[in-house]
Design a protein around this motif. Structure first.
Motif, short mmCIF file in Angstrom:
data_model
loop_
_atom_site.label_atom_id
_atom_site.label_comp_id
_atom_site.label_asym_id
_atom_site.label_seq_id
_atom_site.Cartn_x
_atom_site.Cartn_y
_atom_site.Cartn_z
N GLY A 90 -0.84 8.30 -37.26
CA GLY A 90 0.17 7.30 -36.91
C GLY A 90 1.38 7.39 -37.82
N ASP A 91 1.22 6.92 -39.05
CA ASP A 91 2.27 6.95 -40.07
C ASP A 91 3.65 6.50 -39.59
OD1 ASP A 91 3.70 7.25 -42.35
OD2 ASP A 91 2.88 9.24 -42.84
N PRO A 92 3.94 5.20 -39.70
CA PRO A 92 5.25 4.68 -39.29
C PRO A 92 6.41 5.32 -40.06
CG PRO A 92 3.94 2.98 -40.42
CD PRO A 92 3.05 4.15 -40.20
N ALA A 93 6.09 5.91 -41.23
CA ALA A 93 7.16 6.56 -42.01
C ALA A 93 7.65 7.82 -41.31
CB ALA A 93 6.65 6.88 -43.40
N VAL A 94 6.82 8.36 -40.39
CA VAL A 94 7.21 9.56 -39.65
C VAL A 94 7.28 9.19 -38.17
CG1 VAL A 94 6.63 11.97 -39.17
CG2 VAL A 94 5.87 10.92 -41.31
N PRO A 95 8.44 8.78 -37.70
CA PRO A 95 8.54 8.32 -36.31
C PRO A 95 8.14 9.43 -35.35
CG PRO A 95 10.72 8.35 -37.37
CD PRO A 95 9.74 8.80 -38.39
N ALA A 152 -3.97 17.55 -42.12
CA ALA A 152 -3.12 18.54 -42.80
C ALA A 152 -2.79 18.07 -44.21
CB ALA A 152 -1.84 18.77 -41.99
N ARG A 153 -2.59 16.75 -44.34
CA ARG A 153 -2.21 16.22 -45.64
C ARG A 153 -3.34 16.37 -46.66
NH1 ARG A 153 1.37 10.99 -45.69
NH2 ARG A 153 2.97 12.57 -45.27
N ILE A 154 -4.57 16.06 -46.24
CA ILE A 154 -5.71 16.22 -47.15
C ILE A 154 -5.91 17.69 -47.49
CG2 ILE A 154 -8.23 16.02 -47.33
CD1 ILE A 154 -8.09 13.47 -45.72
N LEU A 190 7.20 17.53 -35.46
CA LEU A 190 6.60 16.55 -36.37
C LEU A 190 5.10 16.34 -36.12
CD1 LEU A 190 9.41 13.82 -36.55
CD2 LEU A 190 9.06 15.81 -38.01
N SER A 191 4.41 17.40 -35.76
CA SER A 191 2.97 17.26 -35.57
C SER A 191 2.22 17.67 -36.84
CB SER A 191 2.50 18.11 -34.38
OG SER A 191 2.90 19.45 -34.52
N GLY A 192 2.95 18.24 -37.79
CA GLY A 192 2.31 18.63 -39.05
C GLY A 192 2.11 20.12 -39.21
N LYS A 193 2.85 20.91 -38.43
CA LYS A 193 2.69 22.37 -38.47
C LYS A 193 2.98 22.92 -39.87
CE LYS A 193 5.70 23.01 -35.16
NZ LYS A 193 5.93 21.61 -34.79
N THR A 194 4.11 22.51 -40.43
CA THR A 194 4.51 23.08 -41.72
C THR A 194 3.54 22.66 -42.83
OG1 THR A 194 6.81 23.18 -41.04
CG2 THR A 194 6.39 23.31 -43.39
N VAL A 195 3.08 21.42 -42.78
CA VAL A 195 2.11 20.97 -43.79
C VAL A 195 0.82 21.77 -43.65
CG1 VAL A 195 0.73 19.03 -44.62
CG2 VAL A 195 3.11 18.66 -43.97
N LEU A 196 0.36 21.97 -42.42
CA LEU A 196 -0.87 22.74 -42.21
C LEU A 196 -0.65 24.21 -42.60
CD1 LEU A 196 -3.79 22.80 -41.26
CD2 LEU A 196 -2.99 23.28 -38.95
N VAL A 244 -6.36 19.18 -34.29
CA VAL A 244 -5.99 17.78 -34.09
C VAL A 244 -5.74 17.18 -35.47
CG1 VAL A 244 -6.65 15.59 -33.06
CG2 VAL A 244 -7.45 17.73 -32.04
N ASN A 245 -4.47 16.87 -35.75
CA ASN A 245 -4.09 16.41 -37.08
C ASN A 245 -4.35 14.91 -37.21
OD1 ASN A 245 -3.08 16.34 -39.64
ND2 ASN A 245 -0.96 16.85 -39.09
N LEU A 246 -5.48 14.59 -37.87
CA LEU A 246 -5.97 13.21 -37.91
C LEU A 246 -5.32 12.39 -39.02
CD1 LEU A 246 -9.76 14.16 -37.80
CD2 LEU A 246 -8.40 13.39 -35.85
N SER A 266 1.83 32.43 -38.96
CA SER A 266 3.25 32.12 -38.87
C SER A 266 3.41 30.78 -38.20
CB SER A 266 3.99 33.21 -38.07
OG SER A 266 3.45 33.29 -36.77
N GLU A 267 4.58 30.20 -38.32
CA GLU A 267 4.86 28.94 -37.64
C GLU A 267 6.08 29.13 -36.78
OE1 GLU A 267 5.89 25.50 -40.08
OE2 GLU A 267 6.72 24.51 -38.33
N LEU A 268 5.98 28.64 -35.55
CA LEU A 268 7.15 28.68 -34.66
C LEU A 268 7.44 27.26 -34.19
CD1 LEU A 268 7.00 31.64 -32.12
CD2 LEU A 268 8.76 31.17 -33.81
N ALA A 269 8.59 26.76 -34.53
CA ALA A 269 8.99 25.46 -33.99
C ALA A 269 9.60 25.74 -32.62
CB ALA A 269 9.99 24.79 -34.91
N GLY A 270 9.62 24.76 -31.77
CA GLY A 270 10.31 24.98 -30.51
C GLY A 270 9.57 24.55 -29.27
#
Ligand code: GTP
Ligand code: MG
Length: 360
Positions: free
Chosen positions: A103-108, A235-237, A10-16, A202-204, A66-70
Motif C-alpha cells: 500500500g504505502d501512502p507515501a508512494v502514490p 522488495a524492501r525487506i 512504481l511496482s518496486g522493480k528497481t528496489v528488487l 508479488v511485491n508484498l 536487467s530492468e526495463l521500465a515502460g
C-alpha cells in the motif's frame, strides 16, 4: 541467461533489482532506464568442491538481470510498448513481472487502487496483443509467399502460426502450449513474449509477509500454469537483508518468518522453469559450474566448454556430486566404481562432475 524485470510504474522493480544484484538503487537508477547486472548463482555444491580442491579460481554460474521500465498497462492503449522496448524484451530468456501489492501512502499508486491481479492481467494482455501483432504481420506475407511459390516450410510455419493465433485469441499465453521440436524451430525466431517463462513477483507489504499464502491465493490460477511461477516477496525487506552481516541474517529472516531469501527462490524458480541444470568441472586450477538445458548430451556439454573438446571428444568421466562427496576423492570413486565412463550420447544429469577426455 538473461532475465528482465518488467511491470507497471512504481511496482518496486528497481528496489528488487537492487536486492537481486547487490547494486544500490541509486546506482541502478544512475544506469538510466535500463540497469543490467550479472549475478552469481548461489550453489552450495560449488562451495563444497572449492573447499576440497582449493582451486585458484572458483567460477559459479551466472544470470544477467536487467530492468526495463515502460509497461504502463491498462491505461487504455491497445499496446503500450514502443518498438524499441519490445525489441529489447524479446531478446531475454525469461520475464520477471513485478506487481505491486504494497500500500504505502507515501508512494502514490499510478492507478487509483492496489490490485496486483489486475496489473498481472493487464501486463499479460499487453504481451498477448504484441505477439498477435507479430503474427498478423507475418501471416499476410506468408500467405502471399505460399500463393506465389508453395514451399513445404512456409506451409508448416503458417500452420504453427495459426495454432498460436487461435490460442492467443482465446487469451491464452503461448507458454501454455507444448510445441514439437520441429514446430519450436519454426517459431523460435519470433521470440514471442508470451512464450517466455514468466515469473510473477508479488511485491508484498512488509506486514503481509507472514500471511503470504492469503495474499497469493488469487494467483493460484497462474501458479498452476505451465512455465509460470508466482513468488511473494517484499522488495524492501530483500534490500535490507542484502546489507546484513551473515551472522544476523538468520535472526532477521526468522523475525519475518522467511525461510529463504527471495533471491534464492527466484533463481531456483528460473532454473526450474527454464529446464536448466548444472554440471561441474574440477581441478587445482579451477572449479566451475556450467549451466545447460535438461536433456543435453555429453557431446554438446563438452562443446559448452570448448569446441575443441567437442570435436576431439573421446569419453566423459562422470561421477555424481553426492557420490564424490561420499567417497571423498576421485581415487576413491574409481575404487568404488562410481566414476563411470560415458560416451557422446550420455544425457548429463544435474550435479554431474565431468572430466572430458579429448584429442585434437
Ligand atoms: N513499502 C514498500 N515500498 C516499496 C517496496 N518496494 C518499492 N517501494 C517503494 O516504491 C517506490 C518505487 O519503487 P521502484 O523500485 O523505484 O519502482 P519501479 O517499479 O522501479 O518504478 P519505475 O522504474 O518508475 O517504473 C519507491 O519509493 C520504493 O521505495 C516495498 O516492498 N515496500
Ligand atoms: Mg525503476
Amino acid at each position: 541467461m538473461k532475465i528482465c524485470l518488467v511491470g507497471p510504474p512504481l511496482s518496486g522493480k528497481t528496489v528488487l533489482f537492487a536486492a537481486l544484484t547487490g547494486m544500490a538503487p541509486a546506482e541502478a537508477a544512475a544506469h538510466g532506464a535500463e540497469p543490467v547486472a550479472v549475478v552469481k548463482v548461489p550453489d552450495d555444491r560449488v562451495d563444497r568442491l572449492a573447499e576440497i580442491y582449493k582451486p585458484k579460481k572458483k567460477i559459479q554460474a551466472t544470470i544477467e538481470f536487467s530492468e526495463l521500465a515502460g509497461v504502463a498497462a491498462g491505461d487504455g492503449r491497445k499496446t503500450g510498448f514502443s518498438e524499441q522496448f519490445l525489441g529489447k524484451l524479446r531478446t531475454v530468456d525469461a520475464l520477471l513481472l513485478v506487481v505491486r501489492a504494497f500500500g504505502d501512502p507515501a508512494v502514490p499508486h499510478p492507478r487509483e487502487s492496489v490490485d496486483p491481479v489486475r496489473d498481472l492481467r493487464d501486463a499479460e494482455t499487453e504481451f498477448l496483443l504484441s505477439d498477435l501483432a507479430v503474427i498478423e504481420k507475418r501471416f499476410d506475407r506468408l500467405e502471399k509467399e505460399i500463393a506465389a511459390k508453395k514451399s513445404d516450410r512456409d506451409v508448416r510455419e503458417l500452420a504453427v502460426l495459426k495454432t498460436c493465433r487461435a490460442h492467443l485469441e482465446a487469451e491464452r499465453p503461448l507458454r501454455l502450449l507444448e510445441f514439437k521440436p520441429d514446430e519450436e524451430l519454426l517459431i523460435r525466431g519470433y521470440r514471442f513474449l508470451t512464450q517466455k517463462p514468466l515469473i510473477v513477483a508479488v511485491n508484498l507489504d512488509e506486514e503481509d509477509i507472514r500471511r503470504e499464502g492469503e495474499v497469493l491465493a488469487p494467483f493460484a490460477g497462474w501458479a498452476e500454469q505451465a512455465n509460470t511461477a508466482v513468488i511473494g516477496l517484499s522488495a524492501r525487506i530483500e534490500m535490507e537483508l542484502r546489507e546484513l552481516p551473515n551472522a544476523e541474517l538468520k535472526a532477521f529472516l526468522a523475525d519475518y518468518g522467511i525461510t529463504r531469501p527471495a533471491r534464492e527462490k527466484l533463481i531456483a524458480a528460473t532454473y526450474r522453469l527454464m529446464g536448466l541444470l548444472s554440471f561441474f568441472t574440477v581441478g587445482q586450477d579451477e572449479v566451475k559450474a556450467w549451466t545447460i538445458r535438461d536433456g543435453t548430451k555429453a557431446l554438446a556439454a563438452a562443446g559448452e566448454i570448448h569446441s575443441d573438446i567437442e570435436r576431439g571428444f573421446i569419453r566423459a568421466e562422470v561421477v555424481p556430486f553426492s557420490e564424490f562427496i561420499a567417497a571423498g576423492s576421485m581415487a576413491e570413486c574409481r575404487t568404488r566404481g562410481t566414476l563411470r565412463l560415458e560416451g557422446k550420447e550420455y544425457q548429463v544429469q544435474d550435479g554431474d562432475i565431468i572430466n572430458f577426455r579429448f584429442a585434437v
